[in-house]
Design a protein around this motif. Sequence first.
Motif, PDB file in Angstrom:
ATOM      1  N   VAL A 199     -45.085   8.907  17.686  1.00  0.00           N
ATOM      2  CA  VAL A 199     -43.895   8.891  18.548  1.00  0.00           C
ATOM      3  C   VAL A 199     -42.712   8.290  17.797  1.00  0.00           C
ATOM      4  O   VAL A 199     -41.600   8.825  17.800  1.00  0.00           O
ATOM      5  CB  VAL A 199     -44.170   8.099  19.849  1.00  0.00           C
ATOM      6  N   GLY A 248     -39.934  10.827  16.496  1.00  0.00           N
ATOM      7  CA  GLY A 248     -38.688  10.580  17.214  1.00  0.00           C
ATOM      8  C   GLY A 248     -37.537  10.380  16.246  1.00  0.00           C
ATOM      9  O   GLY A 248     -36.458  10.972  16.396  1.00  0.00           O
ATOM     10  N   PHE A 279     -42.840  15.041  19.064  1.00  0.00           N
ATOM     11  CA  PHE A 279     -42.472  13.739  19.630  1.00  0.00           C
ATOM     12  C   PHE A 279     -42.744  13.703  21.134  1.00  0.00           C
ATOM     13  O   PHE A 279     -43.367  12.765  21.651  1.00  0.00           O
ATOM     14  CB  PHE A 279     -40.989  13.468  19.326  1.00  0.00           C
ATOM     15  N   LEU A 335     -45.457  11.448  23.183  1.00  0.00           N
ATOM     16  CA  LEU A 335     -44.846  10.524  24.147  1.00  0.00           C
ATOM     17  C   LEU A 335     -45.414  10.739  25.543  1.00  0.00           C
ATOM     18  O   LEU A 335     -45.742   9.785  26.255  1.00  0.00           O
ATOM     19  CB  LEU A 335     -43.329  10.724  24.157  1.00  0.00           C
ATOM     20  N   LEU A 347     -39.211  17.572  17.396  1.00  0.00           N
ATOM     21  CA  LEU A 347     -38.993  16.952  18.709  1.00  0.00           C
ATOM     22  C   LEU A 347     -40.096  17.335  19.700  1.00  0.00           C
ATOM     23  O   LEU A 347     -40.469  16.535  20.558  1.00  0.00           O
ATOM     24  CB  LEU A 347     -37.629  17.366  19.262  1.00  0.00           C
TER      25      LEU A 347
END
Length: 420
Positions: A186, A190, A360, A364, A357
């Motif tokens: 993450v 990120g 990510f 997450l 992303l």
Amino acid sequence: MRILRRTFESLQWAARAHAKWDLEVSTNIVTSRKKLLLLALLTIPIILVSVGVAADMELPDILGGKKAYTPAFYTTEIFLVSIAIGVCAGLITGCIGAGGGFIITPALMSAGIKGILAVGTDLFHIFAKAIMGTAVHKKLGNVSVALAVAFLVGSGAGVLGGGILNRLIYEANPVASDTFISVIYVVLLGFLGFYALIDFLRLRKMGQGVDAHGGGGSGGGGLPAKLQNANIPPMITFDEDLVPGGKKISGWFVALCGSIVGFMAAIMGVGGGFLTFPMFVYILGVSSFTTVGTDILQIIFTAGFASISQYAIYGFIFYTLAMGMLLGSLIGIQIGALTTKLVPGIYIRGFYALAILAGFVNRLFALPGKLGDMKLINIDASTAGILASLGNWSFFVVIGTFAVWVIGTFLMRARELREE
């Protein structure tokens, strides 16, 4: 902000250098009849395993039997998924020249593979490809042997630390292990994803038809000068071809950087190359030219040492999945590299930012459920499941769309490539 941007640029440089090596290694394999024959011989047992699974036969633990040390076991569907993941990672690496390896561990975890098993398998896949494609490539660049030795000594120590930590967490609580690996991804994805998106939007606003592989820079400044002025034996001389008399730095600083890279490689399963560039260029003051070769060299040995000493001997490598990823990546990287000749680089950069992303968001959204299982937060099981499903769907839809777009472009415009 300037430091963050320079760090992002150096991470991109590292990823490009690794992608270039990955493409050369993959090309070396697919253009060699002997290596293709070896690959076929390695794949035949996996096909027999698939037949055995279909017939409800019990497999040996090391091949993914239901009583394996790690609780994920082999199915034909998982093997096919591993090929698809390898194809997508190869397409990203070949198209963008960066970042394909970052999606493998999150993708395997999303497919139901335990985090520690995904890490070990990814490391073994990197090592297997390097060995098949020749362990040390002729075009490594200006490798400083002394720098490489000091770095690898530190890297070996870091691998031991990272591997032991990963196993201790898993043995204490398998859910905590997945949570730990997810948190690491993450943070990394990120950072990389948002900066890649900002970079893409900036270039699009400027109207630049940039190359997908971008550019790069070099480092220097106060910290490298201070470290090079510290006379702490043993001193290592490097960059002799670029600076009269060369530069000098203590081997202890090089080993320390190596230990950090080895530690992160053993935890994340990506070879650690993404950290070597910023450390060599901005901390040690090594030229980009020397860094490229040393970075590739350390990836080979770090991935090999980590996969064998910290994961293979403890049963944390799924060899069938590693072979699936190897097969897929060999196909994907060739198609991706050819497609860059047909598509404007700015669009490929945009997809790269979205892919990072998506990884990510995937990790997450998986965290609430894992934190809930560990009793660290109160969350309804159905809510956690919905979040995890959203993360998985967003990830695979983005990566799948990218793969379909690239392969479709390749097939529809194959005539242009042949003419070229």
